[in-house]
Design an enzyme around this catalytic site. Sequence first.
Site, PDB file in Angstrom:
ATOM      1  N   GLU A  27       0.846  -1.194   0.000  1.00 34.95           N
ATOM      2  CA  GLU A  27       0.000   0.000   0.000  1.00 34.95           C
ATOM      3  C   GLU A  27       0.881   1.243   0.000  1.00 34.95           C
ATOM      4  O   GLU A  27       1.984   1.234   0.553  1.00 34.95           O
ATOM      5  CB  GLU A  27      -0.913  -0.002   1.230  1.00 34.95           C
ATOM      6  CG  GLU A  27      -1.868   1.186   1.300  1.00 34.95           C
ATOM      7  CD  GLU A  27      -2.904   1.056   2.404  1.00 34.95           C
ATOM      8  OE1 GLU A  27      -3.762   1.953   2.517  1.00 34.95           O
ATOM      9  OE2 GLU A  27      -2.854   0.058   3.153  1.00 34.95           O
ATOM     10  N   ASN A  72      -6.731   1.394   2.685  1.00 35.31           N
ATOM     11  CA  ASN A  72      -7.457   2.638   2.842  1.00 35.31           C
ATOM     12  C   ASN A  72      -7.047   3.688   1.815  1.00 35.31           C
ATOM     13  O   ASN A  72      -7.859   4.518   1.397  1.00 35.31           O
ATOM     14  CB  ASN A  72      -7.238   3.191   4.256  1.00 35.31           C
ATOM     15  CG  ASN A  72      -7.823   2.289   5.330  1.00 35.31           C
ATOM     16  OD1 ASN A  72      -8.584   1.366   5.045  1.00 35.31           O
ATOM     17  ND2 ASN A  72      -7.458   2.549   6.571  1.00 35.31           N
ATOM     18  N   ASN A 172     -12.239  -1.217  -0.979  1.00 31.04           N
ATOM     19  CA  ASN A 172     -11.543  -1.695   0.208  1.00 31.04           C
ATOM     20  C   ASN A 172     -12.321  -1.311   1.462  1.00 31.04           C
ATOM     21  O   ASN A 172     -12.670  -0.148   1.649  1.00 31.04           O
ATOM     22  CB  ASN A 172     -10.144  -1.070   0.298  1.00 31.04           C
ATOM     23  CG  ASN A 172      -9.430  -1.432   1.588  1.00 31.04           C
ATOM     24  OD1 ASN A 172      -8.942  -2.548   1.738  1.00 31.04           O
ATOM     25  ND2 ASN A 172      -9.374  -0.504   2.528  1.00 31.04           N
ATOM     26  N   GLU A 173     -12.616  -2.292   2.301  1.00 29.13           N
ATOM     27  CA  GLU A 173     -13.199  -2.072   3.630  1.00 29.13           C
ATOM     28  C   GLU A 173     -14.321  -1.036   3.605  1.00 29.13           C
ATOM     29  O   GLU A 173     -14.370  -0.140   4.459  1.00 29.13           O
ATOM     30  CB  GLU A 173     -12.103  -1.666   4.627  1.00 29.13           C
ATOM     31  CG  GLU A 173     -11.143  -2.802   4.922  1.00 29.13           C
ATOM     32  CD  GLU A 173     -10.155  -2.484   6.045  1.00 29.13           C
ATOM     33  OE1 GLU A 173     -10.144  -1.338   6.536  1.00 29.13           O
ATOM     34  OE2 GLU A 173      -9.385  -3.383   6.425  1.00 29.13           O
ATOM     35  N   TYR A 244      -6.683  -8.632  11.976  1.00 32.44           N
ATOM     36  CA  TYR A 244      -5.382  -8.395  12.596  1.00 32.44           C
ATOM     37  C   TYR A 244      -5.446  -8.796  14.062  1.00 32.44           C
ATOM     38  O   TYR A 244      -6.497  -8.697  14.702  1.00 32.44           O
ATOM     39  CB  TYR A 244      -4.994  -6.918  12.477  1.00 32.44           C
ATOM     40  CG  TYR A 244      -4.819  -6.448  11.059  1.00 32.44           C
ATOM     41  CD1 TYR A 244      -3.625  -6.679  10.379  1.00 32.44           C
ATOM     42  CD2 TYR A 244      -5.832  -5.778  10.394  1.00 32.44           C
ATOM     43  CE1 TYR A 244      -3.447  -6.249   9.075  1.00 32.44           C
ATOM     44  CE2 TYR A 244      -5.672  -5.341   9.086  1.00 32.44           C
ATOM     45  CZ  TYR A 244      -4.472  -5.573   8.424  1.00 32.44           C
ATOM     46  OH  TYR A 244      -4.315  -5.152   7.135  1.00 32.44           O
ATOM     47  N   GLU A 292      -6.272  -9.235   3.774  1.00 36.42           N
ATOM     48  CA  GLU A 292      -5.477  -8.519   4.774  1.00 36.42           C
ATOM     49  C   GLU A 292      -5.447  -9.374   6.034  1.00 36.42           C
ATOM     50  O   GLU A 292      -6.498  -9.663   6.612  1.00 36.42           O
ATOM     51  CB  GLU A 292      -6.044  -7.131   5.104  1.00 36.42           C
ATOM     52  CG  GLU A 292      -5.841  -6.108   4.005  1.00 36.42           C
ATOM     53  CD  GLU A 292      -6.200  -4.692   4.444  1.00 36.42           C
ATOM     54  OE1 GLU A 292      -6.009  -4.375   5.653  1.00 36.42           O
ATOM     55  OE2 GLU A 292      -6.668  -3.916   3.604  1.00 36.42           O
ATOM     56  N   GLN A 354       1.588  -6.050   5.823  1.00 39.89           N
ATOM     57  CA  GLN A 354       2.069  -5.732   4.492  1.00 39.89           C
ATOM     58  C   GLN A 354       3.463  -6.324   4.320  1.00 39.89           C
ATOM     59  O   GLN A 354       3.796  -7.233   5.084  1.00 39.89           O
ATOM     60  CB  GLN A 354       2.015  -4.235   4.278  1.00 39.89           C
ATOM     61  CG  GLN A 354       0.576  -3.713   4.385  1.00 39.89           C
ATOM     62  CD  GLN A 354       0.403  -2.261   4.008  1.00 39.89           C
ATOM     63  OE1 GLN A 354       1.284  -1.606   3.482  1.00 39.89           O
ATOM     64  NE2 GLN A 354      -0.763  -1.723   4.308  1.00 39.89           N
TER      65      GLN A 354
END
Length: 507
Positions: A27, A72, A172-173, A244, A292, A354
């Site tokens: 990202e 993001n 994304n999200e 996460y 992710e 990442q």
Amino acid sequence: MTDATARLDPYHVVADIDRRIFGGFVEHLGRHIYDGIFEPGHPAADADGFRTDVVELVKELGVSTIRYPGGNFVSGYRWEDGIGPVDQRPRRLDLAWHSTETNEVGLHEFQQWLDRVGSDLMLAVNLGTRGTQEALDVLEYANSDATTAWTDQRAANGHPEPFAVTMWCLGNEMDGPWQIGHKNADDYGKLASQTAKAMRMLDPGIELVVCGSSGRSMPTFGSWERTVLEHSFDDVDFISCHSYYQELGGDAQEFLASGVDMAKFIESVVAIADSVAASKQSEKRIMISFDEWNVWYLHNEEGGQNDKPEERGWPVAPRLLEDRYHALDAVVFGDLLITLLQHADRVRSASLAQLVNVIAPIMTEPGGPAWRQTTFFPFSITSRLASGTALRVPVDAGTFTSAKLGEVANVNAVATLDDEGVSLFVVNRSTTDASELRVDLGPLAARFGRDLALAETHLLHEDDRYAANTLEDPERVGVRPIDGAVVDGSTLVLPLPAVSWAAVRLV
């Protein structure tokens, strides 16, 4: 030392492994790209400004498909800013990470880097501040072989042939209130369906990922997946999961149960997707893109979020989300990989988030060295050894009680079977008890028509579970052969210290 037993049976098949399960994520965030993969003037930089020491580490890591450019970041990104002459590209404010984006690296440069590391591109489109037309534009630019204004620009920018990107993320999200252009499930589901239909009209061969929940703890989890899929089921191939994990309050034992939480997340999303399929009387199966996942110390001890640069203003490439991973983190990380493989029938793609500097297995210092964090080792070893078919490996080793998840197995394992042999991946989650795992290899010996022998063993364990690799001591933590691992007749004997991850190759 406690006793544990297991049996490796070639008929305990989960599924063939899709290599995209060993994907990564890059990202435009912090020092991931600038001062990470791209640092002109560094002693190890090539003619295009890419750090060759980082390239070699990413190749060693073994990532297959890499998701780009966010995250993001993508929800405010104008992809056109990253094409054309570099000196004419605009500088933009990145609202997601409160930084300035220089756009020195865009689609063409990133593809050049992917060619060096040997990974495939997975592109995310902006459905936050933009929509269907912009998604069609970047798809045409990237994939079309027709002669159009966009493909003429691509050729003029040095890439006459299509990039031929197969996997595309529809935003994304979008369930997250922090996301630029955040939408409710109904509005996003309609937009995702509309965009997917249009993109398939342009390129029918692409695979599309619709946004699932950005975490199992989201208040809309479950209802979000159902509503989004009711709109987009016929148009997409994957639904995403993001998760996460971190140690909270010094509770290492609870942290070591993270793989169970990931498993419940996957199984819940599969159940919802299959329920939507049943309601539509469809035989189609939506797959999971767990695009992710990682250990991320997102929350500080006061419960705040560690996700904004300390510098005032709009800095370029600030030091942001640069977690230092210790041995305990790496054991949990290895268990998350085991969990993904245990669900290889439905998890057909995954992206470690990442790769460099930002919650990453690889760290760099500007003008200085690059080094492996502790989490590097489980990923690189699993990616190298896991191929062919994933096998279930039930282990009898007792349990501990998790406050959030109930009874959790002390030892967790998965195996992979290929034409040459078998690989076994194991984690001892207990914080107190070492375990001697005895694995019955008899069914595999019958399958191969010969006894199996140890080819290689790897153990990640430190008596100081908070030991880490740093700029000052980059090789403090690593892997070593498993002392006492033997094959005794048709039994593999595997000593596992408390809080340890291990991998074994048998041929």
